[in-house]
Scaffold this motif. Structure first.
Motif, short mmCIF file in Angstrom:
data_model
loop_
_atom_site.label_atom_id
_atom_site.label_comp_id
_atom_site.label_asym_id
_atom_site.label_seq_id
_atom_site.Cartn_x
_atom_site.Cartn_y
_atom_site.Cartn_z
N ARG A 109 0.84 -1.21 0.00
CA ARG A 109 0.00 0.00 0.00
C ARG A 109 0.86 1.25 0.00
O ARG A 109 0.62 2.20 -0.73
N ARG A 110 1.91 1.22 0.84
CA ARG A 110 2.80 2.37 0.91
C ARG A 110 3.45 2.66 -0.44
O ARG A 110 3.59 3.83 -0.83
N ALA A 111 3.84 1.59 -1.16
CA ALA A 111 4.46 1.78 -2.48
C ALA A 111 3.44 2.33 -3.46
O ALA A 111 3.71 3.29 -4.19
N GLU A 112 2.24 1.74 -3.46
CA GLU A 112 1.22 2.15 -4.43
C GLU A 112 0.77 3.59 -4.21
O GLU A 112 0.44 4.29 -5.16
N GLN A 113 0.75 4.01 -2.95
CA GLN A 113 0.27 5.38 -2.69
C GLN A 113 1.41 6.38 -2.58
O GLN A 113 1.19 7.53 -2.20
N GLY A 114 2.62 5.93 -2.88
CA GLY A 114 3.77 6.84 -2.88
C GLY A 114 4.13 7.38 -1.52
O GLY A 114 4.70 8.46 -1.40
N GLU A 115 3.78 6.60 -0.48
CA GLU A 115 4.15 7.04 0.88
C GLU A 115 5.57 6.59 1.20
O GLU A 115 6.21 5.90 0.41
N GLU A 116 6.02 6.97 2.38
CA GLU A 116 7.32 6.52 2.86
C GLU A 116 7.36 4.99 2.80
O GLU A 116 6.42 4.33 3.22
N PRO A 117 8.44 4.40 2.25
CA PRO A 117 8.44 2.95 2.07
C PRO A 117 8.41 2.18 3.40
O PRO A 117 8.72 2.73 4.45
N ILE A 118 8.04 0.92 3.30
CA ILE A 118 8.05 0.01 4.46
C ILE A 118 9.48 -0.08 5.00
O ILE A 118 10.43 -0.18 4.24
N LYS A 119 9.61 -0.03 6.33
CA LYS A 119 10.94 -0.23 6.94
C LYS A 119 11.25 -1.71 6.94
O LYS A 119 10.48 -2.51 7.48
N GLU A 120 12.37 -2.06 6.36
CA GLU A 120 12.71 -3.49 6.24
C GLU A 120 13.85 -3.87 7.17
O GLU A 120 14.85 -3.16 7.26
N TYR A 121 13.66 -4.99 7.87
CA TYR A 121 14.69 -5.48 8.79
C TYR A 121 15.04 -6.91 8.44
O TYR A 121 14.17 -7.71 8.08
N LEU A 122 16.31 -7.25 8.60
CA LEU A 122 16.75 -8.62 8.39
C LEU A 122 16.82 -9.36 9.72
O LEU A 122 17.39 -8.86 10.69
N LEU A 123 16.19 -10.53 9.75
CA LEU A 123 16.34 -11.41 10.92
C LEU A 123 16.92 -12.73 10.42
O LEU A 123 16.27 -13.46 9.67
N LEU A 124 18.16 -12.98 10.80
CA LEU A 124 18.84 -14.19 10.35
C LEU A 124 18.59 -15.29 11.37
O LEU A 124 18.94 -15.13 12.55
N THR A 125 17.96 -16.39 10.94
CA THR A 125 17.64 -17.45 11.89
C THR A 125 18.38 -18.75 11.55
O THR A 125 18.91 -18.89 10.46
N ARG A 126 18.40 -19.65 12.51
CA ARG A 126 19.08 -20.94 12.39
C ARG A 126 20.57 -20.78 12.09
O ARG A 126 21.15 -21.49 11.28
N TYR A 127 21.16 -19.80 12.74
CA TYR A 127 22.56 -19.46 12.49
C TYR A 127 23.49 -20.34 13.31
O TYR A 127 23.25 -20.57 14.50
N SER A 128 24.54 -20.80 12.69
CA SER A 128 25.49 -21.66 13.38
C SER A 128 26.91 -21.10 13.25
O SER A 128 27.57 -21.31 12.22
N PRO A 129 27.40 -20.38 14.27
CA PRO A 129 28.72 -19.76 14.20
C PRO A 129 29.84 -20.78 13.90
O PRO A 129 30.79 -20.45 13.18
#
Lengths: 269, 92
Positions: free
Chosen positions: A164-184
């Motif tokens: 909706r934000r993209a279609e209405q030209g509003e401020e874009p969605i804030k995107e976050y990365l969550l990395l799961t199942r990580y094995s150092p």
């Protein structure tokens, strides 16, 4: 006015529902009125992960169709009074979710809640696109694995063009990365993409790293979001994620291998 | 990775291979993003029309779409064969 968060990934099995359950519980435990919605119509599972599967009477589609009110369908969590669950319908009718219907339910929820967490189904079909359509924030759950990273990038493209934000030209969605199942350990051995690798490919802000953990299966076995297991690594990692999301400056943990004591090294503990 | 490889330092780790493959793939897929999905079909049909008159190689035609703030450019690039071949166009 509520903030709408979508938990998405494209690929299945990476930990979206585990994450939705943990983050919504975490936000509620911090005192925010939180609703978590299962968008996986036909394959309802959030109720099971949240441990309220036997209390489902009405569902999301019932509310959209006017067969039940929101108050009738929302399930109040037994552990935290600020948390409510809106289960998915088990109908096989894929057209039961509509842009207008979802929009109306979210608008009604927004009057009463601080956060609305939308647990997206896998894929890029209707359920997934509607889960992200009204979002303000997106948590992109990714495993350090080629197909998951590729699908996450594809979801980023969809978030940037079909919301909706993209279609209405509003401020874009804030995107976050969550990395799961990580094995150092596997990262050190060169067997797994590192946090830096994935961040470099996706160029996303890192919200947190959840280590591969036995606690996650234990939590789903017993129907308690893993964040409630405060002693576990995954539980602590999710608690950090919630604090970070709320704006606290929390140092990343579980990215490097745990330093073992001499005895631990000797006995492989 | 075997011990010998470790000392030789020759073989790339699987994570490094994964990263390299992903970087190439993601860059390619991002460049395709937002383009109309009729481009491949358009390219195929244009090629069929052109091949009625000129015997061009299927590989020597490319269609691309570029976009900036106020216009879209549809670019059509056809490499015509040498004179010798051009004299015997394929009639359909």
């Amino acid at each position: 006015m509520a903030r709408i968060i979508v938990v998405t990934s494209g690929k299945g099995g990476v930990g979206k529902t585990t994450t939705s359950a943990a983050i919504s519980m975490g936000l509620a435990l911090k005192g925010h009125r939180t609703a978590v919605i299962d968008f996986d119509v036909g394959l309802r599972n959030l109720d099971l992960i949240m441990g309220c599967e036997r209390r489902v009477v009405y569902d999301f589609v019932n509310v959209i169709n006017g067969e039940a009110t929101l108050n009738q369908a929302l399930i109040k969590d037994k552990r935290c009074e600020k948390l409510f669950i809106l289960p998915a319908s088990q109908t096989r009718d894929k057209d039961s979710l509509t842009v207008e219907g979802v929009g109306k339910v979210l608008k009604d929820l927004a009057k009463d809640f601080d956060y609305i967490v939308c647990d997206s189904p896998a894929g890029i079909e209707r359920g997934a696109t509607l889960a992200m359509y009204y979002a303000d924030d997106a948590i992109v759950v990714t495993n350090p694995e080629v197909s998951s990273v590729r699908d996450s990038d594809r979801m980023l493209g969809i978030l940037a063009s079909k919301s909706r934000r993209a279609e209405q030209g509003e401020e874009p969605i804030k995107e976050y990365l969550l990395l799961t199942r990580y094995s150092p350990v596997r990262v050190r051995l060169g067997e797994m993409l590192s946090v830096e690798d994935v961040q470099e490919i996706l160029s996303l802000h890192l919200l947190g790293v959840i280590p591969e953990s036995k606690a996650v299966l234990n939590a789903s076995n017993s129907g308690a979001p893993v964040i409630l297991d405060e002693k576990s690594d995954a539980g602590q990692a999710y608690a950090d994620v919630v604090r970070r999301y709320l704006g606290e400056d929390v140092t990343h943990r579980f990215i490097d291998e745990e330093k073992k004591s001499l005895l631990g090294r000797l006995f492989g503990g | 990775m075997g011990l010998l490889d470790y000392f030789r330092g020759t073989r790339q780790s699987s994570a490094a291979i994964a990263k390299e493959r992903l970087q190439i793939l993601v860059a390619h897929e991002r460049s395709e993003r937002g383009k109309p999905d009729y481009l491949p079909m358009l390219q195929k049909e244009l090629l069929e029309v052109i091949r009625k008159y000129v015997n061009v190689d299927p590989e020597s035609i490319s269609v691309s779409m570029e976009q900036d703030d106020n216009r879209e450019i549809l670019e059509l690039n056809i490499i015509l064969p040498d004179d010798g071949e051009r004299k015997k166009p394929k009639r359909v």
